[in-house]
Scaffold this motif. Structure first.
Motif, PDB file in Angstrom:
ATOM      1  N   TYR A 174      -1.341 -12.909  -0.297  1.00 32.68           N
ATOM      2  CA  TYR A 174      -2.581 -12.364   0.246  1.00 32.68           C
ATOM      3  C   TYR A 174      -2.587 -10.841   0.292  1.00 32.68           C
ATOM      4  CZ  TYR A 174      -2.598 -17.198   1.597  1.00 32.68           C
ATOM      5  OH  TYR A 174      -2.521 -18.566   1.561  1.00 32.68           O
ATOM      6  N   ARG A 175      -1.538 -10.222  -0.231  1.00 32.26           N
ATOM      7  CA  ARG A 175      -1.439  -8.767  -0.252  1.00 32.26           C
ATOM      8  C   ARG A 175      -1.778  -8.252  -1.636  1.00 32.26           C
ATOM      9  NH1 ARG A 175       3.392  -6.398   3.139  1.00 32.26           N
ATOM     10  NH2 ARG A 175       2.167  -6.396   5.033  1.00 32.26           N
ATOM     11  N   HIS A 176      -2.304  -7.066  -1.673  1.00 33.83           N
ATOM     12  CA  HIS A 176      -2.675  -6.440  -2.942  1.00 33.83           C
ATOM     13  C   HIS A 176      -1.916  -5.136  -3.096  1.00 33.83           C
ATOM     14  CE1 HIS A 176      -5.915  -9.327  -3.380  1.00 33.83           C
ATOM     15  NE2 HIS A 176      -6.171  -9.134  -2.102  1.00 33.83           N
ATOM     16  N   ASP A 177      -1.755  -4.727  -4.348  1.00 32.70           N
ATOM     17  CA  ASP A 177      -1.022  -3.496  -4.620  1.00 32.70           C
ATOM     18  C   ASP A 177      -1.574  -2.326  -3.812  1.00 32.70           C
ATOM     19  OD1 ASP A 177       0.719  -4.691  -6.450  1.00 32.70           O
ATOM     20  OD2 ASP A 177      -0.583  -4.268  -8.148  1.00 32.70           O
ATOM     21  N   LEU A 235       8.103 -10.018  -1.734  1.00 29.67           N
ATOM     22  CA  LEU A 235       8.977 -10.900  -0.961  1.00 29.67           C
ATOM     23  C   LEU A 235       8.440 -11.187   0.434  1.00 29.67           C
ATOM     24  CD1 LEU A 235      12.493  -9.476  -1.922  1.00 29.67           C
ATOM     25  CD2 LEU A 235      11.118 -11.214  -3.094  1.00 29.67           C
ATOM     26  N   HIS A 236       7.429 -10.511   0.825  1.00 25.45           N
ATOM     27  CA  HIS A 236       6.810 -10.689   2.144  1.00 25.45           C
ATOM     28  C   HIS A 236       6.242 -12.107   2.247  1.00 25.45           C
ATOM     29  CE1 HIS A 236       3.999 -10.110   5.474  1.00 25.45           C
ATOM     30  NE2 HIS A 236       4.751  -9.071   5.808  1.00 25.45           N
TER      31      HIS A 236
END
Length: 103
Positions: free
Chosen positions: A64-67, A58-59
């Motif tokens: 562009y974020r990864h686990d 939800l960011h």
């Protein structure tokens, strides 16, 4: 479509609608309702699961974020991250009435 893909489609809409809510056109109410519904469902999760969903999906920069960045920032192992994420996905899918395969 897998459950994970179906939820990702909802999360994509959530992020888009979150930026469009204040436009004030005819579709504004539907956007607001979807955002509020997802916020409400995520708010029912245990805090640890909320943090995963909010930080990874939800960011505003979720694309562009990864686990690994999320579980590292939350200071949890990959295994615990996956377990909590999958439980959260199942919970959210039930409350959004999404059918499908297991994550």
């Amino acid at each position: 479509m897998s459950l994970k893909h179906a939820l990702n489609a909802y999360f994509d809409k959530y992020r888009l609608f979150k930026t469009l809510i204040d436009i004030g056109d005819d579709e504004n109410q539907a956007r607001r309702e979807l955002v509020e519904k997802i916020d409400s469902i995520v708010g029912m999760l245990p805090i640890a699961e909320q943090n995963i969903i909010r930080e990874r999906y939800l960011h505003p920069e979720a694309d562009y974020r990864h686990d690994y960045e999320v579980y590292t920032s939350l200071d949890i192992s990959r295994g615990l991250y996956v377990t909590r994420r999958d439980k959260a996905f199942t919970f959210i899918a039930v409350h959004l009435a999404i059918g499908g395969e297991a994550v």
